[in-house]
Design an enzyme around this catalytic site. Structure first.
Site, PDB file in Angstrom:
ATOM      1  N   LYS A  76       0.870  -1.211   0.099  1.00 55.09           N
ATOM      2  CA  LYS A  76      -0.089   0.078  -0.051  1.00 55.09           C
ATOM      3  C   LYS A  76       0.866   1.247   0.055  1.00 55.09           C
ATOM      4  O   LYS A  76       1.905   1.330   0.728  1.00 55.09           O
ATOM      5  CB  LYS A  76      -0.762  -0.026   1.164  1.00 55.09           C
ATOM      6  CG  LYS A  76      -2.074   1.074   1.206  1.00 55.09           C
ATOM      7  CD  LYS A  76      -2.834   0.948   2.522  1.00 55.09           C
ATOM      8  CE  LYS A  76      -3.885   1.920   2.638  1.00 55.09           C
ATOM      9  NZ  LYS A  76      -4.882   1.851   3.725  1.00 55.09           N
ATOM     10  N   SER A 151      -9.720   1.912   2.848  1.00 56.19           N
ATOM     11  CA  SER A 151      -8.791   2.813   1.839  1.00 56.19           C
ATOM     12  C   SER A 151      -7.779   1.990   1.321  1.00 56.19           C
ATOM     13  O   SER A 151      -7.164   2.353   0.183  1.00 56.19           O
ATOM     14  CB  SER A 151      -8.122   3.807   2.967  1.00 56.19           C
ATOM     15  OG  SER A 151      -7.205   3.238   3.953  1.00 56.19           O
ATOM     16  N   SER A 175     -10.028  -0.562   7.017  1.00 52.64           N
ATOM     17  CA  SER A 175      -9.426  -0.500   5.486  1.00 52.64           C
ATOM     18  C   SER A 175      -8.845  -1.832   5.092  1.00 52.64           C
ATOM     19  O   SER A 175      -8.354  -1.679   3.919  1.00 52.64           O
ATOM     20  CB  SER A 175      -8.412   0.556   5.595  1.00 52.64           C
ATOM     21  OG  SER A 175      -9.231   1.681   5.377  1.00 52.64           O
TER      22      SER A 175
HETATM   23  N1  GLN Z   1     -13.338   4.380   6.529  1.00 54.10           N
HETATM   24  C1  GLN Z   1     -12.715   4.702   7.526  1.00 54.10           C
HETATM   25  C2  GLN Z   1     -12.115   6.354   7.616  1.00 54.10           C
HETATM   26  O1  GLN Z   1     -12.562   6.826   6.662  1.00 54.10           O
HETATM   27  C3  GLN Z   1     -11.487   3.917   8.027  1.00 54.10           C
HETATM   28  C4  GLN Z   1     -10.257   4.278   6.959  1.00 54.10           C
HETATM   29  C5  GLN Z   1      -9.136   3.189   7.360  1.00 54.10           C
HETATM   30  O2  GLN Z   1      -9.311   2.111   8.141  1.00 54.10           O
HETATM   31  N2  GLN Z   1      -8.004   3.800   7.129  1.00 54.10           N
HETATM   32  O3  GLN Z   1     -11.643   6.735   8.534  1.00 54.10           O
END
Ligand code: GLN
Length: 483
Positions: A76, A151, A175
């Site tokens: 990532k 994400s 995410s």
């Molecule tokens: N959807 C959550 C956020 O927008 C989690 C994102 C994540 O785990 N990086 O913060």
């Protein structure tokens, strides 16, 4: 060759059926051919990949072995990679080449992995749809009109499309697990502190945790083995021995106590997903598990608490991107203040700016007690709910998401609608607990995930349950059409 799992690749390399260089060349060609459809990569690292593959083949020829020796993966794009662009999905860091490798990257490289590239992601890991990347949205290989989740949507889409067997990802509020659910993968968010955060660009430091995304629990065990462990460079890393995750996969589920929280089956859950979750419960019962209804009464407060804590930490973490020390600087600033304002205004996208403003507001004098402190108290209640539940059960089971992957653009004008989709995943981050999502069926041709949560440092238990489930079901073997 592209259909092989990490475990199959390790066997093939050991048996000299193919070399790491051959496998790497095949996958790089496949990425060049198919990735334009899904946009899962921000950067490709062909030269690095071929030299790492060559080095792995040499190590094997010299008698070395190892499950990750010669295995192609991707990172990532928030894991720092020395000399390679590390963008975090943002214009702000489009020109940033990290001066060092993240601990996870260094450990996996030492284990012999081959880095094919850096995967697309929501900007600074903020999102549940992978639509906020400056490099464009990622598409779901199961239906190109739908989001892959976020994400870590790039890592998920790439693995689901069989461009590579596994990838690293991070989970601050879901995410790893949510994109795993949306793309028919297995993904594990470890206990907070299990995997080093050093060199992982911070979003919300008290919630962020790196982990593996792969097609099977067996492969998650292999990749986690290479990622986990104490790191003196990370002050929140925990000095606990790392068990042999692969060796633990075959434990019997006889007598395993599974808790199913009654709050999980409320109005917001798609009834077709509820049905699939009940089916997976029955499957585990057949394997010897005992099911018990439990309660997590403070779950309803978790989303508001998370969406105060995460932006508060983000507003602090992202203050370093000021046009001076890292990344983007605006053209022709009139003065210092103009440079700060325009560098940040032009370098960050709208979702990141929204969260910085929410976080700065929540932390400001006079509001701190009402928002941040209150959210931290809720966080403790959420943790206490879990601690009480784990006195009665070994595992908590439920849906990973309330709905399957939505259409691209469907929620992009309504951030709160997107935040609500995190309802089942964020509690584990607030409490610091490990969680896993695995394939449990399909709704309208789109994958559905079942989530398992365990007590601290019981990643092995999650992998064991998921592996036994996968030996008796075939959802995880399904491949999206066209890939
Ligand atoms: N959807 C959550 C956020 O927008 C989690 C994102 C994540 O785990 N990086 O913060």
């Amino acid at each position: 060759m592209h259909h092989m799992t990490l475990a199959e690749i390790a066997r093939g390399l050991a048996d000299k059926k193919f070399s790491s260089v051959e496998l790497t060349q095949t996958l790089l060609a496949r990425i060049a051919q198919l990735d334009p459809q899904i946009n899962s990569f921000i950067s490709l690292t062909q030269d690095l990949a071929l030299s790492q593959a060559q080095a792995a083949d040499t190590r094997r020829a010299n008698g070395e072995s190892g499950a990750l020796l010669g295995a192609p993966i991707a990172h990532k794009d928030l894991f720092c990679t020395q000399g390679i662009r590390t963008s975090c999905g943002s214009k702000m860091l489009d020109n940033f080449k990290a001066p060092y490798d993240a601990t996870v990257v260094a450990k996996l490289a030492a284990a012999g992995t081959v880095t094919l590239g850096k995967t697309n992601m929501d900007e600074f890991a903020m999102g549940s749809a992978n639509e906020s990347s400056w490099y464009g949205a990622v598409k779901n290989p199961w239906n190109l009109e739908h989001v892959p989740g976020g994400s870590s949507g790039g890592s998920a889409a790439a693995v689901a499309a069989r461009l590579l067997p596994a990838a690293t990802a991070t989970d601050t509020g879901g995410s790893i697990r949510q994109p795993a659910a949306f793309t028919n993968l297995t993904g594990l968010k470890p206990t907070y502190g299990r995997v080093s955060r050093w060199g992982m660009i911070a979003y919300a430091s008290s919630l962020d945790q790196g982990g593996p995304l792969a097609r099977t629990a067996e492969d998650c065990a292999i990749l986690l083995q290479g990622m986990a462990g104490f790191d003196p460079n990370d002050s929140t890393s925990i000095d606990e021995p790392v068990p042999d995750y692969s060796a633990g996969l075959n434990g019997s589920l006889q007598g395993l106590r599974i808790g199913v929280p009654k709050e999980y089956f409320s109005a917001g859950l798609d009834p077709r997903i509820a049905e699939l979750i009940h089916t997976s419960v029955k499957e585990l019962e057949k394997l010897g598990a005992v099911i018990k209804e439990i309660s997590l009464p403070n779950m309803q407060h978790a989303i508001p608490a998370y969406y105060v804590i995460a932006p508060a930490e983000a507003s602090s973490n992202l203050s370093r991107f000021d046009g001076v020390r890292f990344g983007y600087r605006c053209e022709n600033p009139a003065n210092l203040e103009d440079m700060y304002k325009r560098s940040r205004g032009e370098g960050f996208g709208s979702e990141v700016q929204r969260r910085i403003m929410v976080g700065a507001y929540a932390l400001s004098a006079g509001y701190y007690d009402a928002y941040y402190l209150k959210a931290q108290k809720i966080r403790r209640l959420v943790k206490n709910d879990f601690m009480a539940a784990f006195k009665e059960v070994d595992i908590i089971l439920g849906p990973t998401t309330p709905n399957p992957a939505w259409k691209l653009g469907a929620k992009s004008s309504d951030p709160v609608a997107e935040y609500l989709e995190d309802v089942y995943t964020i509690t584990a981050n607030l409490a610091g607990l490990p969680g896993l999502s695995m394939p449990a069926g399909f709704v309208d041709g789109l994958p559905v995930g079942v989530q398992l949560l365990a007590p601290y440092f019981q990643e092995g238990r999650l992998l064991n349950v998921a592996h036994q489930y996968q030996l008796n079901t075939d959802w995880h073997t399904r491949t999206p059409t066209g890939f």
